[in-house]
Write a protein that holds these residues in place. Sequence first.
Motif, PDB file in Angstrom:
ATOM      1  N   THR A  35       8.937  27.195 -26.232  1.00 41.74           N
ATOM      2  CA  THR A  35       8.310  28.159 -27.381  1.00 41.74           C
ATOM      3  C   THR A  35       7.036  27.485 -27.703  1.00 41.74           C
ATOM      4  O   THR A  35       7.126  26.572 -28.429  1.00 41.74           O
ATOM      5  N   TYR A  44       6.353  25.304 -30.669  1.00 40.08           N
ATOM      6  CA  TYR A  44       7.134  25.792 -31.931  1.00 40.08           C
ATOM      7  C   TYR A  44       8.009  24.539 -33.000  1.00 40.08           C
ATOM      8  O   TYR A  44       7.989  24.502 -34.064  1.00 40.08           O
ATOM      9  N   GLU A  45       8.344  23.559 -32.015  1.00 43.85           N
ATOM     10  CA  GLU A  45       9.153  22.471 -32.938  1.00 43.85           C
ATOM     11  C   GLU A  45       8.173  21.676 -33.953  1.00 43.85           C
ATOM     12  O   GLU A  45       8.662  21.179 -35.024  1.00 43.85           O
ATOM     13  N   GLU A  48       8.526  24.249 -36.754  1.00 44.71           N
ATOM     14  CA  GLU A  48       9.849  24.058 -37.328  1.00 44.71           C
ATOM     15  C   GLU A  48       9.842  23.012 -38.160  1.00 44.71           C
ATOM     16  O   GLU A  48      10.810  22.913 -39.074  1.00 44.71           O
ATOM     17  N   LEU A  75      10.275  30.062 -39.265  1.00 44.03           N
ATOM     18  CA  LEU A  75      11.775  30.179 -38.684  1.00 44.03           C
ATOM     19  C   LEU A  75      12.334  31.529 -38.136  1.00 44.03           C
ATOM     20  O   LEU A  75      12.842  31.587 -37.132  1.00 44.03           O
ATOM     21  N   LYS A 111      11.831  31.890 -34.245  1.00 45.56           N
ATOM     22  CA  LYS A 111      12.512  30.836 -33.300  1.00 45.56           C
ATOM     23  C   LYS A 111      12.837  31.859 -31.851  1.00 45.56           C
ATOM     24  O   LYS A 111      12.445  31.185 -30.590  1.00 45.56           O
ATOM     25  N   GLN A 136      13.604  39.438 -29.952  1.00 45.58           N
ATOM     26  CA  GLN A 136      13.832  39.700 -31.487  1.00 45.58           C
ATOM     27  C   GLN A 136      14.043  41.138 -31.634  1.00 45.58           C
ATOM     28  O   GLN A 136      13.686  41.895 -30.855  1.00 45.58           O
TER      29      GLN A 136
END
Length: 96
Positions: free
Chosen positions: A35, A51-52, A55, A86, A89, A95
């Motif tokens: 992601t 994304y990490e 995050e 968050l 995610k 979603q």
Amino acid sequence: MSESQYMSSVKVGPKGQIVIPKEVREMFGIRPGDTLLILADSTRGIALERYEVFEKIANAIFQGRGRELYPDYSEEESRNFAQGVLDLKAPPEEQP
């Protein structure tokens, strides 16, 4: 350019998609299924990041390190940003 830099152009396909060049995917360890976060600002441009990375930033903000990371922003602004990260995610198509 050095091995830690890369420049290329990509074309936007009919569905609005682009291909991230293999060299860039390898440079950043991007794998199928990862992601990515897309950040866009009408005056500063577009950026992609794993994304990490965000995050970890969001988790640090919720651990009380928001002022340390972003001293120019209030605690509330930092927490809102972190919650927004968050909330991302799941990719948009997953979603609710």
